[in-house]
Design an enzyme around this catalytic site. Structure first.
Site, PDB file in Angstrom:
ATOM      1  N   ASP A 128     -11.270  14.256 -16.783  1.00 45.08           N
ATOM      2  CA  ASP A 128     -12.076  15.470 -16.732  1.00 45.08           C
ATOM      3  C   ASP A 128     -11.071  16.650 -16.634  1.00 45.08           C
ATOM      4  O   ASP A 128     -11.368  17.591 -17.323  1.00 45.08           O
ATOM      5  CB  ASP A 128     -12.689  15.239 -15.104  1.00 45.08           C
ATOM      6  CG  ASP A 128     -13.750  16.455 -14.972  1.00 45.08           C
ATOM      7  OD1 ASP A 128     -13.885  17.148 -15.992  1.00 45.08           O
ATOM      8  OD2 ASP A 128     -14.283  16.540 -13.899  1.00 45.08           O
TER       9      ASP A 128
ATOM     10  N   TYR B 255     -15.862   9.099  -9.452  1.00 44.02           N
ATOM     11  CA  TYR B 255     -17.029   9.908  -9.195  1.00 44.02           C
ATOM     12  C   TYR B 255     -18.253   8.931  -8.900  1.00 44.02           C
ATOM     13  O   TYR B 255     -19.493   9.430  -8.559  1.00 44.02           O
ATOM     14  CB  TYR B 255     -17.365  10.342 -10.769  1.00 44.02           C
ATOM     15  CG  TYR B 255     -16.348  11.778 -10.832  1.00 44.02           C
ATOM     16  CD1 TYR B 255     -15.494  11.981 -10.256  1.00 44.02           C
ATOM     17  CD2 TYR B 255     -16.369  12.162 -12.239  1.00 44.02           C
ATOM     18  CE1 TYR B 255     -14.568  13.128 -10.352  1.00 44.02           C
ATOM     19  CE2 TYR B 255     -15.317  13.113 -12.630  1.00 44.02           C
ATOM     20  CZ  TYR B 255     -14.698  13.534 -11.568  1.00 44.02           C
ATOM     21  OH  TYR B 255     -13.762  14.722 -11.940  1.00 44.02           O
TER      22      TYR B 255
ATOM     23  N   LYS C 184      -1.812   6.706 -12.961  1.00 40.71           N
ATOM     24  CA  LYS C 184      -0.789   7.146 -11.797  1.00 40.71           C
ATOM     25  C   LYS C 184      -0.521   5.877 -10.908  1.00 40.71           C
ATOM     26  O   LYS C 184      -0.633   5.608  -9.961  1.00 40.71           O
ATOM     27  CB  LYS C 184      -1.555   8.057 -10.669  1.00 40.71           C
ATOM     28  CG  LYS C 184      -0.876   8.712  -9.615  1.00 40.71           C
ATOM     29  CD  LYS C 184       0.207   9.829 -10.055  1.00 40.71           C
ATOM     30  CE  LYS C 184       1.001  10.413  -9.190  1.00 40.71           C
ATOM     31  NZ  LYS C 184       1.902  11.082  -9.464  1.00 40.71           N
TER      32      LYS C 184
ATOM     33  N   ASP D 296       0.644  13.267 -13.623  1.00 41.72           N
ATOM     34  CA  ASP D 296       1.287  14.771 -13.702  1.00 41.72           C
ATOM     35  C   ASP D 296       2.334  15.018 -14.822  1.00 41.72           C
ATOM     36  O   ASP D 296       2.177  16.180 -15.131  1.00 41.72           O
ATOM     37  CB  ASP D 296       2.150  14.514 -12.295  1.00 41.72           C
ATOM     38  CG  ASP D 296       3.006  13.195 -12.147  1.00 41.72           C
ATOM     39  OD1 ASP D 296       2.588  12.350 -12.852  1.00 41.72           O
ATOM     40  OD2 ASP D 296       3.716  13.304 -11.253  1.00 41.72           O
TER      41      ASP D 296
ATOM     42  N   ASP E 143     -10.072  19.351 -20.212  1.00 40.72           N
ATOM     43  CA  ASP E 143     -10.386  20.854 -20.190  1.00 40.72           C
ATOM     44  C   ASP E 143      -8.931  21.401 -20.578  1.00 40.72           C
ATOM     45  O   ASP E 143      -9.024  22.508 -21.162  1.00 40.72           O
ATOM     46  CB  ASP E 143     -10.865  21.090 -18.685  1.00 40.72           C
ATOM     47  CG  ASP E 143     -12.368  21.083 -18.586  1.00 40.72           C
ATOM     48  OD1 ASP E 143     -12.917  20.603 -19.587  1.00 40.72           O
ATOM     49  OD2 ASP E 143     -12.878  21.591 -17.661  1.00 40.72           O
TER      50      ASP E 143
END
Ligand code: NAD
Length: 361
Positions: A248, A141, A192, A224, A252
């Site tokens: 992020d 980001y 990852k 994943d 959620d």
């Protein structure tokens, strides 16, 4: 010792829910003999209206002096047409970066009384209590270079850079291990590392830091798989550590395991454990001013504030126990009620938590 708390009620339902959390903090301070000093300032849309800036200088000065900050929410349709750089949300980004709040904490707890509100089977989520630790000021980001460019043959190309250095990884990892020490002693780092070099370094540094915390059980999981495990068997997790992008998304997902956005607190801390505490939900303009907002996410954020910034763990425990008590007694705001006829107002919910805290003395 006195503690200075800055209240930033913000927009929409923000002032309604922050007021209930303030009352709960005052009641808790009385019971636990804490000296809390409250200031209040503007952030977001209300700050644009009054000062022409979503994070005005007057707020910045108070924020820098505060031991901890309690925020309601910012934003709303009134400011949606402003250019992106002048929107209320800019105030939130500005205060996070001003105070270097690099560590975002998102607990996902499901009170057994509300297990039916989850979209997962109650037995999978009842009693869920996990903590997602997300790095908030680095990664893709913020990484440079970034942009959209057009090549000589007219093809547009968008690009971002996922970058972390070992200092950034080490400081968040250390905090995550410390949180695991205060909880159930298990830390799962999500990356990852089979594909992305930046997360290979993440895995190496987290493993190095783990040597300082031999009592913590460290595991690593690819993102994943973590996404699958969160909905397959969420109670396997205690503390989950991850970077900005994965955090992020996973936070959620974890939030939705609990069913109601009105119940979810969060915190963002800096290296000195000073922090900004806020409910996960937004300013809910559709119910603002109607006395329908659930104040429990903000009240639980106030409990986190006591625990993580003021080191007043027993007072934080008391607030969480009071919330549980109120839910056991059957009180529900509209978002968690089974019928609107039975729904309590924002203030009635605040009253009940205050009464539960006061009964402790
Ligand atoms: P929202 O979280 O404000 O509302 C989503 C839905 O959940 C609405 O139906 C709302 O009524 C309900 N809801 C939210 N909080 C509730 C509570 N405490 N009690 C009962 N019901 C609740 O999200 P949105 O509608 O996407 O956004 C509204 C505004 O809030 C936008 O301007 C957005 O930019 C802003 N926002 C701010 C923050 C923040 O301040 N951190 C976070 C998210 C959204």
């Amino acid at each position: 010792m006195s503690h200075r708390i800055l209240l930033l009620p913000g927009d929409g339902i923000g002032p309604e829910v922050v007021e209930q959390a303030r009352r709960v903090l005052v009641a808790t301070a009385r019971v636990f003999d804490l000296d809390l000093i409250f200031d209040s300032a503007d952030l977001g849309g209300v700050a644009i209206d009054r000062h022409g800036d979503p994070y005005p200088e007057s707020t910045r000065l108070l924020a820098r002096q505060a031991d901890a900050i309690l925020l309601g929410a910012v934003g709303g349709p009134k400011w949606d047409t402003l250019p992106a750089a002048q929107r209320p949300e800019r105030g939130l980004l500005a205060i996070r970066s001003d105070l270097d709040l690099f560590c975002n904490l998102r607990p996902a707890m499901l009170y057994p009384q509300l297990a039916d509100a989850s979209s997962l089977k109650p037995d999978l989520v009842a009693g869920l209590n996990l903590l997602i630790v997300r790095e908030l000021t680095g990664g893709i980001y913020f990484g440079e270079p970034r942009g959209v460019e057009t090549s000589a043959d007219g093809v547009r190309r968008g690009f971002n850079t996922d970058v972390y250095d070992e200092t950034e990884i080490g400081r968040i990892a250390r905090l995550a291990f410390q949180f695991a020490q205060k909880r159930n002693g298990r830390l799962c780092s999500v990356d990852k590392a089979n594909v992305l070099e930046v997360t290979m370094l993440w895995r190496d540094i987290v493993t190095e830091v783990s040597a300082e915390f031999p009592e913590i059980e460290l595991s690593h999981m690819y993102v994943d798989n973590a996404a699958m495990q969160l909905v397959r068997e969420p109670k396997q997790f205690d503390v989950v550590l991850t970077g900005n992008l994965f955090g992020d998304i996973l936070s959620d997902t974890a939030a939705m395991l609990t069913g109601s956005i009105g119940m979810l607190p969060s915190a963002s801390l800096n290296a000195e454990s000073r922090g900004l505490y806020e409910p996960v939900h937004g300013s809910a303009p559709d119910i603002a001013g109607a006395g329908k907002a659930n104040p429990l996410a903000t009240i639980l954020s106030a409990a986190m504030l006591l625990r993580y910034s003021l080191d007043e763990g027993p007072a934080a425990d008391a607030i969480e126990a009071a919330v549980e008590h109120v839910l056991n007694a059957g009180l529900r705001t509209l978002d968690i009620a089974s019928s609107s006829a039975d729904a309590a107002t924002t203030e009635a919910m605040g009253d009940a938590v205050v009464a539960a805290i006061t009964s402790l003395s």
